[in-house]
Enzyme design. Structure first.
Site, PDB file in Angstrom:
ATOM      1  N   TYR A  51       0.790  -1.069  -0.189  1.00 18.45           N
ATOM      2  CA  TYR A  51       0.063  -0.166  -0.037  1.00 18.45           C
ATOM      3  C   TYR A  51       0.833   1.199   0.026  1.00 18.45           C
ATOM      4  CZ  TYR A  51      -4.023  -2.787   1.308  1.00 18.45           C
ATOM      5  OH  TYR A  51      -4.883  -4.053   1.217  1.00 18.45           O
TER       6      TYR A  51
ATOM      7  N   LYS B 197       3.819 -15.538   2.004  1.00 21.26           N
ATOM      8  CA  LYS B 197       3.744 -15.911   0.959  1.00 21.26           C
ATOM      9  C   LYS B 197       5.299 -16.388   0.418  1.00 21.26           C
ATOM     10  CE  LYS B 197       1.197 -18.068  -2.444  1.00 21.26           C
ATOM     11  NZ  LYS B 197       0.464 -19.344  -2.054  1.00 21.26           N
TER      12      LYS B 197
ATOM     13  N   ASP C  55      -2.783 -18.348   1.675  1.00 21.11           N
ATOM     14  CA  ASP C  55      -3.797 -19.053   0.904  1.00 21.11           C
ATOM     15  C   ASP C  55      -4.562 -20.132   1.935  1.00 21.11           C
ATOM     16  OD1 ASP C  55      -1.478 -20.051   0.600  1.00 21.11           O
ATOM     17  OD2 ASP C  55      -1.947 -20.775  -1.590  1.00 21.11           O
TER      18      ASP C  55
ATOM     19  N   ASP D 292      -4.982  -6.957   5.929  1.00 13.23           N
ATOM     20  CA  ASP D 292      -6.354  -6.260   5.620  1.00 13.23           C
ATOM     21  C   ASP D 292      -7.418  -7.234   5.102  1.00 13.23           C
ATOM     22  OD1 ASP D 292      -8.100  -4.396   4.686  1.00 13.23           O
ATOM     23  OD2 ASP D 292      -6.845  -3.718   3.016  1.00 13.23           O
TER      24      ASP D 292
ATOM     25  N   ASP E 268     -10.616  -8.779   7.907  1.00 19.73           N
ATOM     26  CA  ASP E 268     -12.094  -8.612   7.618  1.00 19.73           C
ATOM     27  C   ASP E 268     -12.607 -10.135   7.578  1.00 19.73           C
ATOM     28  OD1 ASP E 268     -11.901  -6.086   7.265  1.00 19.73           O
ATOM     29  OD2 ASP E 268     -12.113  -5.987   5.233  1.00 19.73           O
TER      30      ASP E 268
END
Length: 355
Positions: free
Chosen positions: A142, A188, A220, A244, A248
Site C-alpha cells: 500500500y 507467501k 492462502d 487487511d 476482515d
C-alpha cells in the site's frame, strides 16, 4: 486521580453517534476507577473536507499528537467518492496513520456465546474463538515505491525492511505473552522474496520470546484455515495487504461487524476505532450498534493507558448486556429480549460498567 487527554475524531455517517456512546461508557467507568478523561474533538474525513477543504487538517494531527490516545469513529461516504484521490476521506486516513506512526493494527475476533448463532459458520466451529490479528499497517504494497499507472499498465511495489518486520513482530510476541503464547506468522514465502525475508526475521525475533510457540503459514492456507478451524489461532502476525484481507475475514466469525473493535499502535499515539465503516445509509436513525466502538474504548484503556481494571469492567458490561438479551437492530433476530437504540445500548452498558 489520573486524568487522560483523549482526542475524539467522530468523522462521518454514524461516527458521531457511536463515539458519543463510547464516551458515555468511558465516563461511567471512570467514576468508579479513580480516573477522569479530558476530551478534545477534531475533524477528519468528509466532514473535514466540507469545512476546511482537507480531509485531514493539520490541527487534527496536532491535537492527536498532544493527546494520550485517539478515539476514532468512521469516515467516508458516497458524497465524497468523486473527489480527487488526495481529497478523499480515505486518503486522509492513510496520511493520519503515517503522521502518528501507527505501524501495528490489532484486530481481535471474539465469538460471544450469546451470539453464537449469528455466525454463518456452525456453532461447533466458532464456539470459543478468541484470536488477534496483528497487521503491519504503514508498509508493504500500500505504501511501497515505485507505484503508478498509465493507460495500459498499473504497478505497485511490495517492500518491507528488516526494521519494519522486527518492530511488528515484537508487537505480536508481546501480545501473545498476555494470551495463549502462540504466534502464527502469515506470509507467501514460497513465491515472494519479501515474504522470505519476513519469515527469516520473524524467526529471529521469536528467539527473544522462548515461551511463545511460533508457526508459519502461507496466506492462502491461512484464509482456508480461518474458516475450517479458527480456534487453532491465537495471534496471527502478517503484513499489510494480507492482514487487511484476513482481518476482515476473521471479523465475520462473530456474525456482525458491529461487534468488533481495533487498535492501531506504534511509536507515538494509538488510534482506537471500530472496524466497520461510516454506514451513511443508517446515519441519524439511532439504530447503529455502538458495541464495536465501546470495545475500542476498552482497548484504549488497556493498551494505551494501562487501565486494565477499567477495561475489564467495560468488557464484562458488554458481555452482561448481551447475556441479558439486549440487542441493537442488526442483532435483533438472535435471542433478543429487547431491541435497543444506539443510545439505549450505550446507556445499558454504561450502567453495568459503573458497578
Amino acid at each position: 486521580m489520573k486524568t487522560y487527554k483523549i482526542a475524539l475524531i467522530k468523522g462521518d455517517g454514524i461516527g458521531p453517534e457511536i463515539i458519543d456512546e463510547a464516551v458515555k461508557v468511558l465516563d461511567a467507568v471512570a467514576s468508579c476507577c479513580d480516573i477522569e478523561f479530558s476530551y478534545e474533538e477534531a475533524l477528519m474525513g468528509g466532514c473535514a473536507y466540507d469545512i476546511t477543504g482537507d480531509p485531514l487538517p493539520q490541527e487534527t494531527i496536532n491535537i492527536s499528537l498532544n493527546s494520550d490516545a485517539v478515539l476514532f469513529g468512521a469516515i467516508g461516504g458516497a458524497k465524497w467518492d468523486n473527489l480527487p484521490r488526495e481529497k478523499r476521506p480515505e486518503s486522509g486516513l492513510l496520511r493520519f496513520r503515517k503522521e502518528l506512526g501507527v505501524y501495528a493494527n490489532l484486530r481481535p475476533a471474539t465469538v460471544f456465546d450469546e451470539l453464537i448463532n449469528a455466525s454463518s459458520l456452525k456453532p461447533e466451529v466458532v464456539k470459543g474463538v478468541d484470536l488477534m490479528v496483528v497487521r503491519e499497517l504503514i508498509g508493504g504494497i500500500y505504501f511501497g515505491e515505485p507505484k503508478g499507472r498509465d493507460e495500459n499498465k498499473g504497478w505497485n511495489t511490495m517492500v518491507y525492511t528488516r526494521e519494519e518486520i522486527v518492530r511488528i513482530a515484537h508487537q505480536a510476541f508481546k501480545i501473545a505473552m498476555t494470551r495463549s503464547k502462540r504466534v502464527c506468522s502469515i506470509d507467501k514465502a514460497n513465491v515472494l522474496d519479501v515474504s522470505q525475508l519476513w519469515r527469516e526475521v520473524v524467526t529471529e525475533v521469536a528467539c527473544e520470546y522462548p515461551e511463545v510457540e511460533l508457526s508459519h503459514m502461507y496466506v492462502d492456507n491461512a484464509a482456508m484455515q480461518l474458516i475450517r478451524d479458527p480456534r487453532q489461532f491465537d495471534v496471527m502476525l502478517t503484513g499489510n495487504i494480507f492482514g487487511d484481507i484476513l482481518s476482515d475475514e476473521a471479523s465475520m466469525l462473530s456474525g456482525s461487524i458491529g461487534l468488533l473493535p481495533s487498535a492501531s499502535v506504534g511509536a507515538k499515539i494509538g488510534v482506537y476505532e471500530p472496524i466497520h465503516g461510516s454506514a451513511p445509509d443508517i446515519a441519524g436513525q439511532g439504530i447503529a450498534n455502538p458495541i464495536a466502538t465501546i470495545l475500542s474504548a476498552s482497548m484504549m484503556l488497556r493498551y494505551a493507558l494501562g487501565e486494565h481494571v477499567a477495561a475489564d469492567k467495560i468488557d464484562a458490561a458488554v458481555k452482561r448486556a448481551l447475556k441479558e438479551g439486549y440487542r441493537t437492530k442488526d442483532l435483533a433476530q438472535y435471542d433478543a429480549k429487547e431491541v435497543c437504540s444506539t443510545s439505549e445500548m450505550g446507556s445499558i452498558i454504561a450502567n453495568y460498567a459503573a458497578k
